[in-house]
Design an enzyme around this catalytic site. Structure first.
Site, mmCIF file in Angstrom:
data_model
loop_
_atom_site.group_PDB
_atom_site.id
_atom_site.type_symbol
_atom_site.label_atom_id
_atom_site.label_comp_id
_atom_site.label_asym_id
_atom_site.label_seq_id
_atom_site.Cartn_x
_atom_site.Cartn_y
_atom_site.Cartn_z
ATOM 1 N N ASP A 70 19.696 34.973 17.321
ATOM 2 C CA ASP A 70 18.720 35.870 16.712
ATOM 3 C C ASP A 70 17.794 36.462 17.780
ATOM 4 O OD1 ASP A 70 17.467 37.183 14.567
ATOM 5 O OD2 ASP A 70 17.478 35.371 13.327
ATOM 6 N N TRP B 165 19.429 42.967 15.372
ATOM 7 C CA TRP B 165 19.082 43.916 14.310
ATOM 8 C C TRP B 165 19.324 45.381 14.682
ATOM 9 C CZ3 TRP B 165 13.822 41.527 15.449
ATOM 10 C CH2 TRP B 165 13.857 40.152 15.226
ATOM 11 N N GLY B 166 20.218 45.638 15.629
ATOM 12 C CA GLY B 166 20.518 47.007 16.031
ATOM 13 C C GLY B 166 19.521 47.600 16.998
ATOM 14 N N ASP C 120 18.023 42.672 8.286
ATOM 15 C CA ASP C 120 18.743 41.831 7.336
ATOM 16 C C ASP C 120 19.127 42.554 6.047
ATOM 17 O OD1 ASP C 120 18.309 39.836 9.162
ATOM 18 O OD2 ASP C 120 17.057 38.601 7.860
#
Length: 433
Positions: free
Chosen positions: A200, A235-236, A256
């Site tokens: 993450d 998350w791009g 998300d």
């Protein structure tokens, strides 16, 4: 996002050996144009900014040319990973019993036979503090046999185990992060028998560029000598699509997902434009599936169809121990799964979009094309295209296999279906004979 994280990050910079630098600028974009036949026979033209640019270095990067292709991406993930992740259904409520019961459910429900292999533990599996030697400690209450014990259970049943960490001082739920501990944590994962790492990007605002932080863990995983799929979950952000394939095997393209039709469609619109970056060993990841978590039957079919058309990882995100026959019928559709897992490794491309009626075309290794007709609207609609528009060579006739109805028909060139509101039709079209 969480501004107080900056102080925590500063405390580990000297250990990590990172140089702090601004994020690299985004590459230039070029227009991508695709056409298809819309309902009524009128041509529809879809234009969007296609991601472009070549992967570049990040100021202060500590590693160069090690992960990604060098770590055997095409061997680690020749097709998009399939399996299960606990987060969408359980959040922090994960423990050894849940994981092992899910392993059993994957076998008992036929999902293992359909291709689901990875059983992935998300955040909240560890203790709040590291051990005296700096190593991660599995929560002794949640995981009394440790992660190694769970891995043994998973492997004994022919499946693979995934784990979670974050490229920051803490994870998103404030457990110890891996920044500055990459080598130590990667060695622990390898020793425990981990096969997959979801990495993450918490906290959201960091002084160290994402590529630099992800390369550090990528090199650490490669140094263990154990094949571990590396899933980049930032998350791009920071143009990860331009460098993700050099670092890992899949990368998140958005923030998300949630179990709403609206959010699923938002993610589809972003991920669908990134087809140029996908190939065997390198996959755009629009997040885990929400099938079984509250959408309608038509919406869940559309969700599964779109993810398969986009060659996305298929990670179930529901409670498989109590999954309904409807949920399992979607997750076990082997004809749709075959599209996702096709060895050619092409992501489907939008070839038509008009008024919320979308057409995606995904070339397959046998020369056929998977055509997905998606109706975003609130009313049933006819969606049409042609064999030539989806990239098939000219022929006198074509076979049309409906992958949800499991029926086969024929056409001279027109590809058309009446699609329910919020639904999708998925067809496999090939030259006849």
């Amino acid at each position: 996002m969480r501004k107080p994280w900056a102080a925590a990050l500063a405390a580990v910079l000297s250990v990590a050996g990172f140089a702090v630098a601004p994020a690299a600028g985004a590459p230039a974009t070029a227009p991508a144009v695709a056409t298809a036949t819309a309902p009524g026979g009128a041509p529809a033209v879809a234009t969007a900014a296609a991601p472009g640019g070549v992967p570049g270095g990040v100021p202060g990067a500590a590693w160069a040319g090690v992960p990604g292709a060098a770590s055997g991406g095409a061997e680690l993930a020749p097709t998009p990973p399939m399996g299960w992740n606990d987060w969408n259904a359980f959040g922090c409520d994960v423990d050894e019993q849940l994981v092992e019961q899910t392993v059993d459910a994957i076998g008992d429900t036929g999902l293992k036979g359909a291709g689901y292999r990875y059983v992935n533990i998300d955040d909240c599996w560890m203790s709040r503090e590291r051990a005296a030697d700096g190593s991660l400690v599995p929560d002794p209450v949640k995981f009394p046999h440790g992660i190694a014990g769970v891995a043994e259970y998973v492997h004994a049943r022919g499946l693979k185990l995934g784990i979670y960490e974050s490229a920051g001082a803490e994870t998103c739920e404030h457990f110890p992060g891996s920044l500055g501990h990459e080598r130590q944590d990667a060695a622990s994962f390898a020793a425990w028998g981990v096969d997959y790492l979801k990495y993450d990007s918490c906290p959201g605002s960091q002084p160290i560029p994402a590529r630099q932080r992800y390369e550090a863990m990528g090199e650490a995983l490669a140094a263990t000598g154990r094949p571990i799929v590396f899933s980049l979950c930032n998350w791009g952000d920071q143009d990860v699509v331009s460098w993700g394939a050099e670092v890992g095997q899949l990368w998140r393209t958005t923030a998300d997902i949630d179990p709403s039709y609206r959010r699923m469609v938002e993610i589809f619109h972003v991920n669908a434009l990134l087809a140029d970056h996908a190939r065997p060993g390198a996959w755009n990841d629009p997040d885990a599936l929400e099938v079984g978590n509250g959408m309608t039957a038509d919406e869940e079919r559309a969700h599964f169809s779109l993810w398969a058309a986009m060659a996305a990882p298929l990670l179930a995100g529901t409670d498989l121990r109590t999954a309904t026959p409807r949920t399992l019928a979607v997750l076990r559709n082997t004809e749709v799964i075959a599209v996702d897992q096709d060895p050619l490794g092409k992501q489907g491309r939008p070839v038509g979009a008009l008024g919320g009626l979308d057409v995606l075309a995904k070339p397959l290794s046998d020369g056929s094309v998977a055509v997905t007709l998606f109706n975003e609207g609130a009313e049933a609609a006819v969606i049409s295209t042609t064999a030539s528009a989806v990239g098939l060579p000219e022929a006198g006739s074509y076979t049309v296999r409906d992958l949800w109805e499991h029926t086969t028909g024929a056409t001279s060139g027109t590809i058309s279906a009446t699609v329910a509101a919020h639904g999708a039709a998925m067809l496999r079209v090939a030259r006849a004979g």
